[in-house]
Design an enzyme around this catalytic site. Structure first.
Site, PDB file in Angstrom:
ATOM      1  N   ARG A  34      47.134 -47.872 -13.273  1.00 60.81           N
ATOM      2  CA  ARG A  34      48.271 -47.174 -13.891  1.00 60.81           C
ATOM      3  C   ARG A  34      49.042 -48.231 -14.666  1.00 60.81           C
ATOM      4  O   ARG A  34      49.591 -49.164 -14.055  1.00 60.81           O
ATOM      5  CB  ARG A  34      49.148 -46.514 -12.826  1.00 60.81           C
ATOM      6  CG  ARG A  34      50.465 -46.004 -13.380  1.00 60.81           C
ATOM      7  CD  ARG A  34      51.209 -45.089 -12.433  1.00 60.81           C
ATOM      8  NE  ARG A  34      50.584 -43.785 -12.381  1.00 60.81           N
ATOM      9  CZ  ARG A  34      51.164 -42.696 -11.876  1.00 60.81           C
ATOM     10  NH1 ARG A  34      52.380 -42.761 -11.375  1.00 60.81           N
ATOM     11  NH2 ARG A  34      50.533 -41.552 -11.861  1.00 60.81           N
TER      12      ARG A  34
ATOM     13  N   HIS B 243      46.857 -38.905 -19.130  1.00 54.13           N
ATOM     14  CA  HIS B 243      46.842 -38.812 -17.662  1.00 54.13           C
ATOM     15  C   HIS B 243      45.644 -37.920 -17.284  1.00 54.13           C
ATOM     16  O   HIS B 243      45.812 -36.787 -16.852  1.00 54.13           O
ATOM     17  CB  HIS B 243      48.165 -38.221 -17.163  1.00 54.13           C
ATOM     18  CG  HIS B 243      48.448 -38.455 -15.713  1.00 54.13           C
ATOM     19  ND1 HIS B 243      47.553 -39.086 -14.869  1.00 54.13           N
ATOM     20  CD2 HIS B 243      49.528 -38.131 -14.941  1.00 54.13           C
ATOM     21  CE1 HIS B 243      48.083 -39.157 -13.657  1.00 54.13           C
ATOM     22  NE2 HIS B 243      49.273 -38.585 -13.672  1.00 54.13           N
TER      23      HIS B 243
ATOM     24  N   GLN C 233      45.267 -36.133 -13.839  1.00 53.49           N
ATOM     25  CA  GLN C 233      46.180 -35.006 -13.686  1.00 53.49           C
ATOM     26  C   GLN C 233      45.595 -33.756 -14.344  1.00 53.49           C
ATOM     27  O   GLN C 233      45.589 -32.677 -13.756  1.00 53.49           O
ATOM     28  CB  GLN C 233      47.528 -35.360 -14.334  1.00 53.49           C
ATOM     29  CG  GLN C 233      48.568 -34.272 -14.196  1.00 53.49           C
ATOM     30  CD  GLN C 233      48.999 -34.079 -12.755  1.00 53.49           C
ATOM     31  OE1 GLN C 233      49.333 -35.029 -12.071  1.00 53.49           O
ATOM     32  NE2 GLN C 233      48.973 -32.836 -12.274  1.00 53.49           N
TER      33      GLN C 233
ATOM     34  N   ASP D 145      56.855 -30.963 -17.780  1.00 54.91           N
ATOM     35  CA  ASP D 145      56.854 -32.300 -17.185  1.00 54.91           C
ATOM     36  C   ASP D 145      58.226 -32.915 -17.476  1.00 54.91           C
ATOM     37  O   ASP D 145      59.021 -32.361 -18.259  1.00 54.91           O
ATOM     38  CB  ASP D 145      55.713 -33.132 -17.806  1.00 54.91           C
ATOM     39  CG  ASP D 145      55.609 -34.547 -17.242  1.00 54.91           C
ATOM     40  OD1 ASP D 145      56.146 -34.791 -16.140  1.00 54.91           O
ATOM     41  OD2 ASP D 145      54.996 -35.410 -17.900  1.00 54.91           O
TER      42      ASP D 145
ATOM     43  N   CYS E  99      53.330 -31.426 -13.211  1.00 52.42           N
ATOM     44  CA  CYS E  99      52.519 -32.484 -12.587  1.00 52.42           C
ATOM     45  C   CYS E  99      53.268 -33.198 -11.471  1.00 52.42           C
ATOM     46  O   CYS E  99      52.634 -33.804 -10.613  1.00 52.42           O
ATOM     47  CB  CYS E  99      52.083 -33.480 -13.649  1.00 52.42           C
ATOM     48  SG  CYS E  99      53.473 -34.206 -14.533  1.00 52.42           S
TER      49      CYS E  99
ATOM     50  N   ARG F  50      44.612 -33.050  -6.986  1.00 51.33           N
ATOM     51  CA  ARG F  50      44.471 -34.419  -7.503  1.00 51.33           C
ATOM     52  C   ARG F  50      43.352 -35.136  -6.763  1.00 51.33           C
ATOM     53  O   ARG F  50      42.512 -35.798  -7.356  1.00 51.33           O
ATOM     54  CB  ARG F  50      45.800 -35.194  -7.333  1.00 51.33           C
ATOM     55  CG  ARG F  50      46.937 -34.729  -8.235  1.00 51.33           C
ATOM     56  CD  ARG F  50      46.632 -34.980  -9.706  1.00 51.33           C
ATOM     57  NE  ARG F  50      46.264 -36.363  -9.943  1.00 51.33           N
ATOM     58  CZ  ARG F  50      47.135 -37.349 -10.168  1.00 51.33           C
ATOM     59  NH1 ARG F  50      48.411 -37.078 -10.245  1.00 51.33           N
ATOM     60  NH2 ARG F  50      46.727 -38.594 -10.363  1.00 51.33           N
TER      61      ARG F  50
HETATM   62  N1   CP Z   1      51.651 -36.538 -11.010  1.00 52.77           N
HETATM   63  C1   CP Z   1      51.603 -37.847 -10.721  1.00 52.77           C
HETATM   64  O1   CP Z   1      50.841 -38.621 -11.299  1.00 52.77           O
HETATM   65  O2   CP Z   1      52.441 -38.214  -9.710  1.00 52.77           O
HETATM   66  P1   CP Z   1      52.777 -39.721  -9.294  1.00 52.77           P
HETATM   67  O3   CP Z   1      53.503 -40.339 -10.440  1.00 52.77           O
HETATM   68  O4   CP Z   1      53.618 -39.589  -8.061  1.00 52.77           O
HETATM   69  O5   CP Z   1      51.486 -40.420  -9.026  1.00 52.77           O
HETATM   70  N1  NVA Z   2      54.921 -38.059 -18.153  1.00 51.12           N
HETATM   71  C1  NVA Z   2      55.205 -38.608 -16.850  1.00 51.12           C
HETATM   72  C2  NVA Z   2      54.138 -38.221 -15.872  1.00 51.12           C
HETATM   73  C3  NVA Z   2      54.396 -38.624 -14.457  1.00 51.12           C
HETATM   74  C4  NVA Z   2      53.279 -38.274 -13.535  1.00 51.12           C
HETATM   75  C5  NVA Z   2      55.355 -40.115 -16.934  1.00 51.12           C
HETATM   76  O1  NVA Z   2      54.577 -40.751 -17.667  1.00 51.12           O
HETATM   77  O2  NVA Z   2      56.256 -40.650 -16.309  1.00 51.12           O
END
Ligand code: CP
Ligand code: NVA
Length: 303
Positions: A101, A128, A131, A222, A261, A289
């Site tokens: 990430r 993502h 997701q 989101d 999400c 997930r």
């Molecule tokens: N939806 C998602 O990726 O959640 P987290 O940021 O908690 O991993």
């Molecule tokens: N768009 C959000 C998604 C979190 C799972 C972010 O990037 O923070």
């Protein structure tokens, strides 16, 4: 040759459909997959916080018989200590896959080039994918098939929007993204999704008009402020409040389900009444997930 998963944008509709079906199979026949990763190790490197992604990868890998090593790049002072190419190449000496990430998609590409092990995108600035797979798995469960269904994404055009558009296009699901001006999905990703959609018949569209949200099956939103975005909340609220996913919009849209999400920001991008309603699929998305990611790991690593 090793295969990475940085985005589904390079996949074919057939490959995407097969992966979705593998996720369904893994979910319903866990015993068949309990040794798929026996003796294998996965490193998960996080530059940003996470609840769902981190825990679902860890527990999911355990259910496949494998082992996860979690690296928080900030807490462990990894950031800036050495070139990310060297970090990735070293990790691949011990790990069978790297889940990452990161802030920038470029970092993932650099890691993938340097590591002799698959790199899986656990969220970056552009995509993502894990997701989106979980989300379409959730819709597949609700509707029997995703093809021909319509999803309206309302809010900030971001990494989640992009992956929903790409995977929707691959699976034949219509995706409409409705955002305030200046916050729409990236034109190049919309164009890519539209090109993919020519193979499946899906409609991929974007609009600034909240009134465009009608006649859809699902309403998705989101956060208005993705991780790392330092815009003051007051500024964002003023611009985004007309795009809040609330009972009025839900009724007008004709949608049967609500998706997000998570993490959610109650009474900002979505109201508590909807999150906690019968129409909410949030916990199904969260559960899926793990099944989606286990399908990705099985696809990339099973011999
Ligand atoms: N939806 C998602 O990726 O959640 P987290 O940021 O908690 O991993
Ligand atoms: N768009 C959000 C998604 C979190 C799972 C972010 O990037 O923070």
């Amino acid at each position: 040759m090793k295969q990475d998963l940085l985005t589904f944008g390079v996949w074919s509709p057939q490959q995407m459909q097969s992966l979705l079906e593998l996720a369904v199979h893994i979910k319903h026949h866990p015993a068949d997959y309990k040794n798929i990763l026996a003796g294998r190790s996965v490193v998960a490197l996080f530059e940003k916080p996470s609840l769902r992604t981190r825990v679902s990868f860890d527990i999911g890998i355990n259910k496949l018989g494998g082992h996860l090593v979690y690296l928080d790049s900030h807490a462990n002072s990894l950031a800036g200590r050495e070139d990310i190419r060297d970090t990735a190449a070293n990790l691949a000496c011990w790990a069978d896959a790297i889940v990452a990430r990161v802030f920038s998609h470029h970092t993932l590409k650099t890691m993938a080039d340097a590591a002799n092990a698959p790199v899986i995108n656990a969220l970056c600035d552009k995509y993502h994918p894990c997701q989106a797979l979980a989300d379409y798995l959730t819709l597949h469960e609700q509707f029997g098939a995703v093809k021909g269904r319509s999803l309206a994404y309302v809010g900030d055009g971001n990494n989640v929007t992009h992956s929903l558009m790409i995977v929707g296009a691959l699976l034949g699901c219509n995706v409409l993204s409705v955002t305030p001006e200046g916050h729409s999905a990236s034109p190049e990703i919309v164009e890519l999704a539209q090109t993919i959609a020519q193979q499946t018949g899906a409609r991929i569209e974007k609009s600034y008009a909240i009134d465009a949200v009608k006649g859809v099956d699902v309403l998705y939103t989101d956060t208005w402020l993705s991780m790392g975005n330092k815009t003051p909340l007051a500024e964002i609220k003023e611009k985004f409040m007309p795009y809040q996913v609330n009972e009025t919009l839900f009724a007008k849209s004709g949608a049967r389900y609500i998706m997000h999400c998570q993490p959610v920001h109650r009474e900002l991008e979505i109201t508590s009444r909807l999150i906690d309603s019968e129409a909410s699929l949030l916990m199904q998305q969260a559960e899926n997930r793990m099944h989606g990611q286990n399908a990705i790991l099985t696809h990339l690593l099973a011999k």
